[in-house]
Design a protein around this motif. Structure first.
Motif, PDB file in Angstrom:
ATOM      1  N   MET A   1     -47.397   3.548  -3.422  1.00 14.69           N
ATOM      2  CA  MET A   1     -46.539   4.184  -2.434  1.00 14.69           C
ATOM      3  C   MET A   1     -46.369   5.672  -2.740  1.00 14.69           C
ATOM      4  SD  MET A   1     -43.671   1.143  -2.042  1.00 14.69           S
ATOM      5  CE  MET A   1     -42.696   2.011  -0.805  1.00 14.69           C
ATOM      6  N   GLU A 167     -46.289  -4.115  -3.145  1.00 18.05           N
ATOM      7  CA  GLU A 167     -46.730  -3.046  -2.260  1.00 18.05           C
ATOM      8  C   GLU A 167     -48.097  -2.522  -2.716  1.00 18.05           C
ATOM      9  OE1 GLU A 167     -45.429  -1.817   0.427  1.00 18.05           O
ATOM     10  OE2 GLU A 167     -43.370  -2.596   0.473  1.00 18.05           O
ATOM     11  N   ASP A 171     -49.570   0.368   4.264  1.00 18.33           N
ATOM     12  CA  ASP A 171     -48.806  -0.576   5.090  1.00 18.33           C
ATOM     13  C   ASP A 171     -49.224  -2.030   4.918  1.00 18.33           C
ATOM     14  OD1 ASP A 171     -47.257   1.509   6.272  1.00 18.33           O
ATOM     15  OD2 ASP A 171     -48.902   1.939   7.650  1.00 18.33           O
ATOM     16  N   VAL A 173     -49.114  -5.492   2.113  1.00 23.66           N
ATOM     17  CA  VAL A 173     -48.366  -6.069   0.998  1.00 23.66           C
ATOM     18  C   VAL A 173     -49.080  -7.329   0.519  1.00 23.66           C
ATOM     19  CG1 VAL A 173     -46.204  -7.234   0.378  1.00 23.66           C
ATOM     20  CG2 VAL A 173     -46.142  -5.143   1.742  1.00 23.66           C
ATOM     21  N   ALA A 198     -46.833  -8.025   4.884  1.00 23.79           N
ATOM     22  CA  ALA A 198     -45.871  -6.921   4.997  1.00 23.79           C
ATOM     23  C   ALA A 198     -44.741  -7.319   5.945  1.00 23.79           C
ATOM     24  CB  ALA A 198     -46.563  -5.664   5.491  1.00 23.79           C
TER      25      ALA A 198
END
Length: 221
Positions: A1, A167, A171, A173, A198
């Protein structure tokens, strides 16, 4: 991230990201999850320092001192503080000292004091200090208390099982389902990162807000 954030800001090329961890792999019970995380680190140029602790910070020189004697310079340090039990737990006699977890029966989570249980970050059952494990432990304890009050069979033994969302940036997961206590050793099953997971993660958080606080998440804003 952080990689995604810096890339969006146009600052990634001028930045080094290092992850320091006391484990040999990111997720020891799940080799597949660890390999996926390490591959994501390699793809993004993130350095992974394994089997190492950050022992101290020198803010004057802006360096992190590691347990292997080396130092890492930093502009931004994000760290997990040393886990310890609250002083009141030590003073109660449940834990021997602030760095000693509360001993419990791993199947029932009952302490050495009758009818006193320990769930969450304070107990020494052997699972990670994460909310999903505290939640599943509380179900076992609640069932045990109800059984004692009303009679009936004892609940099933605590399995130390839980799911953790990971994460991966962009976008998406991933998810790892870990079982710490059912077998001879902890095991984990990895689900590849996806937009579906996600969305599942968002729903997981929303459902807990509604369950614990009795109202939809939107009403909190």
């Amino acid at each position: 991230m952080l990689h995604d954030y810096l890339s969006t800001r146009g600052r990634r090329q001028a930045t080094e990201i290092t992850v320091v961890m006391p484990f040999g792999t990111p997720i020891p019970p799940s080799p597949d999850t660890s390999l996926a995380i390490l591959a994501a680190f390699a793809e993004r140029g993130i350095k992974f320092v394994k089997d190492t602790l950050v022992t101290s910070l020198d803010p004057a020189r802006k360096v992190a001192v590691l347990s292997n004697g080396t130092e890492i310079p930093y502009e931004l340090f994000l760290g997990v503080p040393v886990h310890r039990v609250p002083a009141v737990v030590v003073e109660s006699g449940l834990a021997a000292d602030q760095y000693g977890w509360v001993p419990v029966n791993k199947k029932t989570l009952e302490t050495k004091f009758p009818n006193v249980y320990a769930v969450g970050d304070v107990n020494g059952v052997g699972t990670p200090k994460a909310g999903v494990f505290a939640e599943s432990a509380s179900v076992i304890v609640a069932a045990a208390i109800i059984s004692k009050l009303r009679g009936g069979p004892s609940p099933d033994a605590y399995k130390g099982a839980g799911s953790c969302y990971i994460e991966f940036g962009h976008d998406v997961v991933g998810r790892v389902d870990v079982d710490f206590l059912s077998g001879p050793k902890p095991t984990g099953t990895f689900q590849e990162p996806s937009e579906a997971l996600a969305a599942e993660k968002i729903q997981f958080g929303a459902s807990r807000i509604e369950r614990w606080f009795g109202r939809p998440p939107a009403s909190r804003h």
